[in-house]
Scaffold this active site. Sequence first.
Site, short mmCIF file in Angstrom:
data_model
loop_
_atom_site.label_atom_id
_atom_site.label_comp_id
_atom_site.label_asym_id
_atom_site.label_seq_id
_atom_site.Cartn_x
_atom_site.Cartn_y
_atom_site.Cartn_z
N SER A 698 -69.56 -6.01 58.51
CA SER A 698 -68.82 -5.74 59.75
C SER A 698 -67.36 -5.47 59.46
CB SER A 698 -68.97 -6.92 60.72
OG SER A 698 -68.59 -8.14 60.10
N ASN A 701 -67.19 -1.82 58.11
CA ASN A 701 -67.81 -0.69 58.83
C ASN A 701 -67.72 -0.73 60.35
OD1 ASN A 701 -68.94 0.57 56.38
ND2 ASN A 701 -70.23 -1.24 56.30
N TYR A 702 -67.50 -1.90 60.94
CA TYR A 702 -67.55 -1.98 62.40
C TYR A 702 -66.28 -2.49 63.06
CZ TYR A 702 -72.55 -1.04 62.06
OH TYR A 702 -73.75 -0.45 61.81
N LEU A 703 -65.38 -3.09 62.27
CA LEU A 703 -64.17 -3.68 62.84
C LEU A 703 -62.97 -2.79 62.58
CD1 LEU A 703 -64.72 -7.40 61.78
CD2 LEU A 703 -65.30 -6.30 63.95
#
Length: 744
Positions: A698, A701-703
Amino acid sequence: MGEKDAKGEGSAKHSEAVKLRRLSDHERTAGGGDGNKHSAKSTKPTEKSDNRKSHKKVKTPKMEPADNHSESVKQEPVDDDFAGKKKGVKRKRIKDEPMEGPSLSTSAPTSKKKNKQHGQEEESGGEAQKKKPKKKTEKTVKKEEGEHSAPKKPKKTKEEIEEARQLKIKKKEEEEQNRWRWWEEEKYEDGVKWKFLEHNGPYFPPEYQPLPDNVNFYYGGKKVKLSVTAEEVALFFAQMLDHEYTTKKVFRENFFKDWRKEMTHEERSLIQNLDKCDFGEIHAMHKAKVEARKNMTKEEKLALKEANQKIVDEYGYCLLDHHKERIGNFKIEPPGLFRGRGEHPKQGMLKKRIQPEDVIINCSKEARVPVPPAGHHWKEIRHDNTVTWLASWTENIQGSIKYIMLNANSKLKGEKDWEKYEVARKLKLCVDDIRNQYHQDLKSKQMGTRQRAVALYFIDKLALRAGNEKEEGETADTVGCCSLRVEHITLHEELEGSKYVVEFDFLGKDSIRYYNKVPVIKKVFKNLNLFMENKQPGDDLFDRLNTNMLNKHLSSLMAGLTAKVFRTYNASITLQQQLKELTNKSDNEAERLLAYNRANRAVAILCNHQRAPPKTFDQSMANLQAKIEARREQLELAKTELKQAKKEAKTKGSSDSKLQTLVERKKAAVKRCEDQLLKMEVQATDREENKQIALGTSKLNYLDPRISVAWCKNMEVQVDKIYNKSQRDKFAWAIDMTEADFVF
């Protein structure tokens, strides 16, 4: 709903964080590398404690992105002078020591009194030698080192240390000055990724070397000489005999089936049962090679490192718009046996060797075309500046296309990340309207519209992946939201005190199990009951919906909006909310970092980023608990000494300044022990909580990294406490442009 769950967990844990506010900033470096546990590196060894005992290093498992390709293997040379020492041990040469047999002891030096006793024991014969072998062997090492080992390097002066520090700072400044600040340049027109691209192509693994004559394969107890292709595949299996994969039925069946395809007709006629195959000698040879690599000399390691560096220098860089950029995965993956994640149905299948004839090269027209290996040619040469890959080929296991791309810290990757997070930020402006829309669609007269609304509800609230359509038998039985089947959910009118609970149980990406019990709104629950009517367990839950239809609808609501954008948005907004709830400026640095980890963990749980507990976890925790117990004993001893010092000072009055100074020193020792103990206890808690949660996925890639950078500036925490060196390079654009007032 997923956001609420994540918040709830973070809030519940906040009380524990408040209790730990006694942690000292000074002890960040002294107590075992608390800051380093936020990076991918192992923690530093604890410093020597007051009672002059030093503790063994505790290793923290690395967290890496699951799907990164490995780059060239770099093996650092071992400093023999350093390797021979132990922390806290000073070696002195003892006069007139008798020469003994070789020893590896590195125990602490003995006192003069013990040396005297040692001399008496020698005179009394072997009996004394048996009683105290440790001291004797230790002195032997000292004698031998004094005579045979190279002279130790002199200690650096303060001036030399400062000079080295300044040199490091200067190097860092030069690196920063030379960095391509692409984010300050004008963007190219839509679709254009670069205007000039030149590289040397991929690096191919060396060809297979046949087994030596003294290493054999046996079938049914008889020696069998295999053909080169069959022998290579046999080696792949033999190398994995220590792994649990080779005990799995699916792995063995897939391997044997593919292995037989590589055999000659005669070999297939003979070898028909894997259980009769004996790979023992091949396995032993492999183990011997592994041990030999571990035991390489300093010179051998240095030679290997230099050879690897030459490969990196030749193949690991490219020219992108005339700027030198690092390539991420420039090595073609060698052939081997496919493992997969979880219980992948294709595990054990043969990953075939990739040849230049399989590879498509992409570069600019005016660039020099890479030269293929001798005797080979490329499949195709392209000049496509609308894509970011340098080379591509199709692998044989799942038929997917593999790419060679630039490193994570490159312009192309950075621009893509920046664009991804900007799209997610735009969603914040219209997410309320989208939510209102799908809530209304839950009552639609069209069944397809209702199914789309329920799917969107799950993607939004639970951060589920959309899922992709797969051909039967082509890949693992993994599903996403749109491809859920009736058997993957169970409905409960009431469960564990909550109404309208949906129980999910399916294999998600990489065959990672997703299991969750989630209370939903009544409309969603009723619709799910409706979707499941007159269906078999293997039937699709959303039989009138697929991923393409869902994303087409989303793009009509907002330009660039896909199901994945929802996942990125919910992950980033959850981190921002959790950081706001869990941290305060009054917290010390250790507490702030603990809060950051917990906020990150809430996101990882939301996104179902699981991992298997590290193999060394139990031992690592046992070591840490031993250190905690030792520190507790130290604390008790320090308290006793403080009590005694206070008593003496009180008896003799306040006129004795030496006693007052002693009391202050003992107070400081108690405070130091308390801080170190609390730090270790926090470390143990943090490791236990992260046992099966992968924080790295995360974070990378997502934060949105700007959330973390702004938080660091607001909380006065160094960015390198949150991101390691490679992560800081990847997010250089965010670190440079983000101000403290940034809001996602």
